[in-house]
Enzyme design. Structure first.
Site, short mmCIF file in Angstrom:
data_model
loop_
_atom_site.label_atom_id
_atom_site.label_comp_id
_atom_site.label_asym_id
_atom_site.label_seq_id
_atom_site.Cartn_x
_atom_site.Cartn_y
_atom_site.Cartn_z
CB CYS A 1 -0.87 -0.02 1.25
SG CYS A 1 -1.86 1.45 1.48
CB CYS B 1 -3.14 3.80 -5.55
SG CYS B 1 -4.42 2.91 -4.61
N1 DGL Z 1 -4.01 0.50 -1.95
C1 DGL Z 1 -3.63 1.64 -1.25
C2 DGL Z 1 -2.42 2.32 -1.87
O1 DGL Z 1 -1.60 1.69 -2.49
C3 DGL Z 1 -4.62 2.65 -0.76
C4 DGL Z 1 -6.07 2.56 -0.98
C5 DGL Z 1 -6.86 3.29 0.10
O2 DGL Z 1 -7.10 4.50 -0.03
O3 DGL Z 1 -7.20 2.63 1.07
O4 DGL Z 1 -2.23 3.49 -1.71
#
Ligand code: DGL
Length: 275
Positions: free
Chosen positions: A81, A195
């Protein structure tokens, strides 16, 4: 049920995200290390991360990772993430002794790849605004123009897609249009999907963006790093079949709906913690 308190012989990989986004990273890891058991953890109780304040997010990730590692001892932790990694990595590393791999925006490869010197950054609103991200740009893309756009809507759309729901392609089109309306956007030749949810929408995004624009992410580089860090660990025995599990911080109908998609990632068990 797996006996989650016993560490398995073959190194176990814990991949963590706020939701389904980390599956885009898990997929790359599985391609390199198909025999290693995977615990895929989604903090769906606190999803989305991209709109949360910094102090509350640091505290939350700390709490959830601590609990996950108690229940599912792992040999390596992947914070799949960007929103969490660009904020919490130093804190986690100071508290935990296992190797931790974080996913951060692929600014450096994008700058190296770009011929026009105009690159795009599509991430959550939080990642776009992080000092860590500014620092990456300053260090590796100082000679580039960086067009940034933060979107939480795309995160939600990726979740819908994996639940098997009809997705709002018009909304994807609007987001693509917003990106392409920036000054110099017509010269942009590389777009960083910063993301982990966004590679799950790569085809849909590509349909609304110029064909020459390369969409890149950090998934493959993370998988190489994980493979490198586990290189000295136990080799899986002949015929070994890993037990993979998805763990959620809250039991919800939406999480139940992910079962078919998880099967596509070789994950056939789901567990729910209440954190
Ligand atoms: N998947 C996450 C990232 O790589 C974030 C998604 C969210 O906002 O929860 O930033």
């Amino acid at each position: 049920m797996t006996n989650s308190s016993q560490p398995p012989l073959v190194p176990r990989i814990l991949v963590f995200d706020s939701g389904v986004g980390g599956l885009s990273v898990a997929r790359e890891i599985q391609q390199r290390l198909p025999l290693n058991p995977l615990v895929y953890a989604s903090d769906n109780a606190f999803f989305p991360y991209g709109t949360k304040g910094e102090a509350e997010l640091i505290a939350r990730v700390d709490l959830v990772i601590g609990e996950l590692l108690r229940r599912y001892p792992a040999d390596i932790l992947v914070i799949a993430c960007n929103t969490a990694s660009t904020l919490t990595l130093p804190h986690l590393r100071s508290r935990l002794s296992l190797p931790i791999v974080g996913v951060v925006p692929a600014i450096k490869p994008a700058a190296l790849m770009s011929k026009s010197g105009v690159i795009g950054l599509l991430a959550t609103p939080a990642t776009v605004a992080r000092p860590y991200t500014y620092e990456l740009i300053r260090e590796y893309a100082a000679n580039c123009q960086v067009i940034s756009l933060g979107s939480s809507e795309l995160v939600q759309i990726a979740e819908q897609k994996l639940r098997g729901e009809t997705i709002d392609t018009a909304a994807i089109g609007r987001i693509a249009q917003e990106l392409m309306s920036a000054n110099q956007a017509e010269n942009m030749d590389v777009l960083v999907l910063a993301c982990t949810h966004f590679p799950l929408l790569k085809d849909e995004l590509a349909q609304h963006l110029p064909a020459h624009l390369k969409l890149i992410d950090s998934g493959a580089a993370i998988a190489r790093r994980v493979e490198f860090l586990l290189a000295d660990c136990t080799e899986p025995p002949e015929g070994h079949k890993p037990e993979n599990i998805a763990v959620f911080t809250k039991a919800t109908e939406a999480a139940d709906c992910l079962a078919p998609a998880l099967t596509g990632f070789g994950i056939n068990q789901q567990a729910y913690l209440d954190i």
